[in-house]
Design a protein around this motif. Sequence first.
Motif, mmCIF file in Angstrom:
data_model
loop_
_atom_site.group_PDB
_atom_site.id
_atom_site.type_symbol
_atom_site.label_atom_id
_atom_site.label_comp_id
_atom_site.label_asym_id
_atom_site.label_seq_id
_atom_site.Cartn_x
_atom_site.Cartn_y
_atom_site.Cartn_z
ATOM 1 N N GLN A 61 0.813 -0.963 -0.110
ATOM 2 C CA GLN A 61 -0.023 0.079 -0.174
ATOM 3 C C GLN A 61 0.966 1.124 0.173
ATOM 4 N N VAL A 62 2.128 1.262 0.906
ATOM 5 C CA VAL A 62 2.869 2.341 0.780
ATOM 6 C C VAL A 62 3.564 2.584 -0.526
ATOM 7 N N ILE A 63 3.990 1.677 -1.114
ATOM 8 C CA ILE A 63 4.476 1.371 -2.489
ATOM 9 C C ILE A 63 3.522 2.176 -3.573
ATOM 10 N N ALA A 64 2.053 1.767 -3.248
ATOM 11 C CA ALA A 64 1.376 2.188 -4.088
ATOM 12 C C ALA A 64 0.883 3.602 -4.207
ATOM 13 N N SER A 71 6.127 2.859 -12.269
ATOM 14 C CA SER A 71 5.989 1.656 -12.393
ATOM 15 C C SER A 71 7.257 0.904 -12.963
ATOM 16 N N ARG A 72 7.875 1.567 -13.738
ATOM 17 C CA ARG A 72 9.167 1.151 -14.415
ATOM 18 C C ARG A 72 10.341 1.018 -13.310
ATOM 19 N N GLU A 73 10.143 1.501 -12.224
ATOM 20 C CA GLU A 73 11.256 1.312 -11.149
ATOM 21 C C GLU A 73 10.810 0.071 -10.551
ATOM 22 N N ILE A 74 9.302 0.150 -10.114
ATOM 23 C CA ILE A 74 9.056 -1.333 -9.399
ATOM 24 C C ILE A 74 9.460 -2.484 -10.615
ATOM 25 N N GLU A 75 9.163 -2.252 -11.700
ATOM 26 C CA GLU A 75 9.573 -3.500 -12.719
ATOM 27 C C GLU A 75 10.876 -3.872 -12.631
ATOM 28 N N MET A 89 13.822 -13.809 -9.327
ATOM 29 C CA MET A 89 13.531 -12.931 -10.186
ATOM 30 C C MET A 89 12.136 -13.229 -10.765
ATOM 31 N N VAL A 90 11.381 -12.242 -10.868
ATOM 32 C CA VAL A 90 10.119 -12.462 -10.889
ATOM 33 C C VAL A 90 9.838 -12.379 -12.519
ATOM 34 N N PRO A 91 8.969 -13.543 -13.177
ATOM 35 C CA PRO A 91 8.832 -13.604 -14.449
ATOM 36 C C PRO A 91 7.839 -12.554 -14.998
ATOM 37 N N ALA A 92 8.019 -12.133 -16.373
ATOM 38 C CA ALA A 92 7.447 -10.861 -16.984
ATOM 39 C C ALA A 92 5.913 -10.961 -16.574
ATOM 40 N N GLU A 93 5.277 -12.075 -16.878
ATOM 41 C CA GLU A 93 4.049 -12.029 -16.761
ATOM 42 C C GLU A 93 3.539 -11.694 -15.242
ATOM 43 N N LYS A 94 4.253 -12.183 -14.377
ATOM 44 C CA LYS A 94 3.904 -11.824 -12.789
ATOM 45 C C LYS A 94 4.392 -10.605 -12.498
ATOM 46 N N ARG A 95 5.246 -9.873 -13.422
ATOM 47 C CA ARG A 95 5.605 -8.631 -12.862
ATOM 48 C C ARG A 95 4.306 -7.783 -13.256
ATOM 49 N N ALA A 96 4.013 -7.971 -14.331
ATOM 50 C CA ALA A 96 2.715 -7.365 -14.889
ATOM 51 C C ALA A 96 1.597 -7.341 -14.090
ATOM 52 N N LEU A 102 -0.607 -3.182 -7.719
ATOM 53 C CA LEU A 102 -0.307 -2.069 -7.092
ATOM 54 C C LEU A 102 -1.274 -0.897 -7.669
ATOM 55 N N LYS A 103 -1.333 -0.972 -8.928
ATOM 56 C CA LYS A 103 -2.116 0.109 -9.236
ATOM 57 C C LYS A 103 -3.762 0.172 -9.010
ATOM 58 N N SER A 104 -4.007 -1.008 -8.587
ATOM 59 C CA SER A 104 -5.460 -1.193 -8.125
ATOM 60 C C SER A 104 -5.663 -0.683 -6.772
ATOM 61 N N LEU A 105 -4.198 -0.443 -5.957
ATOM 62 C CA LEU A 105 -4.379 -0.070 -4.749
ATOM 63 C C LEU A 105 -4.042 1.341 -4.545
ATOM 64 N N GLY A 106 -3.572 2.032 -5.513
ATOM 65 C CA GLY A 106 -3.223 3.585 -5.348
ATOM 66 C C GLY A 106 -2.932 4.311 -6.709
#
Length: 109
Positions: A61-64, A71-75, A89-96, A102-106
């Motif tokens: 929530q704090v990040i959001a 978003s690019r920094e989080i990715e 290493m989070v796979p690309a589809e999981k990063r999305a 996160l966008k749904s939170l903030g």
Amino acid sequence: MTRLGLGVSLTAICFASTVWAADTAGNARAGLAFAEEVCSGCHAVGAGAKTSPEIKAPPFQVIADSKLVTSREIEAWLMSSHPGMPDLMVPAEKRADILAYLKSLGHRQ
């Protein structure tokens, strides 16, 4: 501005919007499920949470809510390990999916 310049600018904006949409497309529910499974040992992942199990791990929530983190920094964080975080290493589809959650939170930029 000339018509040609305006056309080029509009084309660039449309292209950038399309690329952004493709970069951030994800499933918020899947992002929450992944975060609960993989991230919740250190991060509070639930909506509204303000403290995490690991004091140095910011709650999602704090990040959001942060207007300083994009978003690019989080990715980028999700693509490499960083101090105090497991080598994950989070796979690309999981990063999305995580970004969508996160966008749904903030307020993601």
